[in-house]
Scaffold this motif. Structure first.
Motif, PDB file in Angstrom:
ATOM      1  N   ASP A  37       0.993  -1.214   0.352  1.00  0.00           N
ATOM      2  CA  ASP A  37       0.204   0.372  -0.478  1.00  0.00           C
ATOM      3  C   ASP A  37       1.072   1.409  -0.310  1.00  0.00           C
ATOM      4  O   ASP A  37       0.449   2.472   0.527  1.00  0.00           O
ATOM      5  CB  ASP A  37      -0.505   0.374   1.187  1.00  0.00           C
ATOM      6  CG  ASP A  37      -2.732  -1.000   1.335  1.00  0.00           C
ATOM      7  OD1 ASP A  37      -2.536  -0.915  -0.271  1.00  0.00           O
ATOM      8  OD2 ASP A  37      -2.000  -1.847   1.761  1.00  0.00           O
ATOM      9  N   LEU A  38       1.849   1.401  -0.180  1.00  0.00           N
ATOM     10  CA  LEU A  38       3.520   2.304  -0.060  1.00  0.00           C
ATOM     11  C   LEU A  38       4.544   2.139  -0.984  1.00  0.00           C
ATOM     12  O   LEU A  38       5.006   1.878  -0.936  1.00  0.00           O
ATOM     13  CB  LEU A  38       3.868   2.320   1.448  1.00  0.00           C
ATOM     14  CG  LEU A  38       3.036   2.980   2.442  1.00  0.00           C
ATOM     15  CD1 LEU A  38       3.744   2.967   3.733  1.00  0.00           C
ATOM     16  CD2 LEU A  38       1.950   4.039   2.378  1.00  0.00           C
ATOM     17  N   PRO A  39       3.549   2.550  -2.357  1.00  0.00           N
ATOM     18  CA  PRO A  39       4.720   1.798  -3.775  1.00  0.00           C
ATOM     19  C   PRO A  39       6.286   2.823  -3.092  1.00  0.00           C
ATOM     20  O   PRO A  39       5.729   4.328  -2.510  1.00  0.00           O
ATOM     21  CB  PRO A  39       4.101   2.185  -4.677  1.00  0.00           C
ATOM     22  CG  PRO A  39       2.332   2.723  -4.026  1.00  0.00           C
ATOM     23  CD  PRO A  39       2.113   2.716  -3.049  1.00  0.00           C
ATOM     24  N   GLY A  40       7.015   2.018  -3.831  1.00  0.00           N
ATOM     25  CA  GLY A  40       8.121   3.323  -3.731  1.00  0.00           C
ATOM     26  C   GLY A  40       8.631   2.499  -2.321  1.00  0.00           C
ATOM     27  O   GLY A  40       9.992   3.466  -2.230  1.00  0.00           O
ATOM     28  N   LEU A  41       8.271   2.251  -1.539  1.00  0.00           N
ATOM     29  CA  LEU A  41       9.199   1.503  -0.028  1.00  0.00           C
ATOM     30  C   LEU A  41       9.450   0.137  -0.325  1.00  0.00           C
ATOM     31  O   LEU A  41       8.623  -1.042  -0.143  1.00  0.00           O
ATOM     32  CB  LEU A  41       7.908   2.434   1.260  1.00  0.00           C
ATOM     33  CG  LEU A  41       8.691   1.443   2.478  1.00  0.00           C
ATOM     34  CD1 LEU A  41       9.671   2.030   2.769  1.00  0.00           C
ATOM     35  CD2 LEU A  41       7.273   1.848   3.864  1.00  0.00           C
ATOM     36  N   GLY A  42      11.062   0.361  -0.034  1.00  0.00           N
ATOM     37  CA  GLY A  42      11.184  -1.400   0.282  1.00  0.00           C
ATOM     38  C   GLY A  42      12.361  -1.020   1.103  1.00  0.00           C
ATOM     39  O   GLY A  42      13.386  -0.142   0.822  1.00  0.00           O
ATOM     40  N   VAL A  43      12.820  -2.028   1.764  1.00  0.00           N
ATOM     41  CA  VAL A  43      14.336  -2.602   2.385  1.00  0.00           C
ATOM     42  C   VAL A  43      14.701  -3.427   2.441  1.00  0.00           C
ATOM     43  O   VAL A  43      14.439  -4.865   1.838  1.00  0.00           O
ATOM     44  CB  VAL A  43      13.613  -2.201   3.645  1.00  0.00           C
ATOM     45  CG1 VAL A  43      13.382  -0.624   3.968  1.00  0.00           C
ATOM     46  CG2 VAL A  43      12.750  -3.103   4.679  1.00  0.00           C
ATOM     47  N   VAL A  44      15.699  -3.971   1.828  1.00  0.00           N
ATOM     48  CA  VAL A  44      16.751  -4.711   2.427  1.00  0.00           C
ATOM     49  C   VAL A  44      17.337  -5.291   3.816  1.00  0.00           C
ATOM     50  O   VAL A  44      17.947  -3.533   4.056  1.00  0.00           O
ATOM     51  CB  VAL A  44      17.648  -5.334   1.030  1.00  0.00           C
ATOM     52  CG1 VAL A  44      16.849  -5.556   0.163  1.00  0.00           C
ATOM     53  CG2 VAL A  44      18.844  -3.664   1.542  1.00  0.00           C
ATOM     54  N   GLY A  45      17.778  -5.758   4.672  1.00  0.00           N
ATOM     55  CA  GLY A  45      18.202  -6.609   5.755  1.00  0.00           C
ATOM     56  C   GLY A  45      19.386  -7.688   5.603  1.00  0.00           C
ATOM     57  O   GLY A  45      18.701  -8.698   5.351  1.00  0.00           O
ATOM     58  N   GLU A  46      20.164  -8.037   7.006  1.00  0.00           N
ATOM     59  CA  GLU A  46      21.568  -9.194   6.482  1.00  0.00           C
ATOM     60  C   GLU A  46      20.221 -10.305   7.130  1.00  0.00           C
ATOM     61  O   GLU A  46      20.521 -11.361   6.814  1.00  0.00           O
ATOM     62  CB  GLU A  46      22.171  -8.725   6.778  1.00  0.00           C
ATOM     63  CG  GLU A  46      23.466  -8.182   6.198  1.00  0.00           C
ATOM     64  CD  GLU A  46      24.560  -8.195   6.984  1.00  0.00           C
ATOM     65  OE1 GLU A  46      24.763  -8.906   8.169  1.00  0.00           O
ATOM     66  OE2 GLU A  46      25.548  -6.875   6.357  1.00  0.00           O
ATOM     67  N   THR A  47      19.630 -10.037   8.225  1.00  0.00           N
ATOM     68  CA  THR A  47      18.459 -10.684   9.222  1.00  0.00           C
ATOM     69  C   THR A  47      17.380 -10.073   9.018  1.00  0.00           C
ATOM     70  O   THR A  47      17.315  -8.699   8.991  1.00  0.00           O
ATOM     71  CB  THR A  47      19.196 -10.872  10.069  1.00  0.00           C
ATOM     72  OG1 THR A  47      18.970  -9.428  10.886  1.00  0.00           O
ATOM     73  CG2 THR A  47      20.666 -11.044  10.743  1.00  0.00           C
ATOM     74  N   LEU A  48      16.435 -10.619   9.399  1.00  0.00           N
ATOM     75  CA  LEU A  48      15.082 -11.311  10.109  1.00  0.00           C
ATOM     76  C   LEU A  48      15.011  -9.685  10.809  1.00  0.00           C
ATOM     77  O   LEU A  48      13.748  -8.187  10.281  1.00  0.00           O
ATOM     78  CB  LEU A  48      13.833 -11.702   9.565  1.00  0.00           C
ATOM     79  CG  LEU A  48      12.459 -12.314  10.007  1.00  0.00           C
ATOM     80  CD1 LEU A  48      12.299 -10.883   8.933  1.00  0.00           C
ATOM     81  CD2 LEU A  48      11.884 -13.515  10.253  1.00  0.00           C
TER      82      LEU A  48
END
Length: 72
Positions: free
Chosen positions: A20-31
């Motif tokens: 519901d918030l297009p353009g928002l994404g993240v990545v990380g090493e752990t959950l």
């Protein structure tokens, strides 16, 4: 507001996004790191939208887990 968050495991860690918030994404090493980053990202994303006078999208996505039996 309560937004659905999708978490995906990759070969190098985790990713997360909010449908519901297009353009928002993240990545990380752990959950755990990814959960922290997406929470912070949602807050920042919404704050920036408010500062720019944009309408904050209502949460409309939902998530359900469905058990599917595996055939032998």
């Amino acid at each position: 507001m309560r937004y659905a968050v999708i978490y995906e495991k990759s070969a190098t860690g985790y990713g997360a996004y909010v449908p519901d918030l297009p353009g928002l994404g993240v990545v990380g090493e752990t959950l755990d790191e990814t959960k922290r980053l997406i929470r912070e990202g949602i807050e920042i994303h919404i704050r920036m939208m408010q500062e720019q006078g944009e309408t904050i999208p209502e949460p409309t996505s939902s998530v359900e887990e469905i058990d599917v039996p595996l055939s032998a």
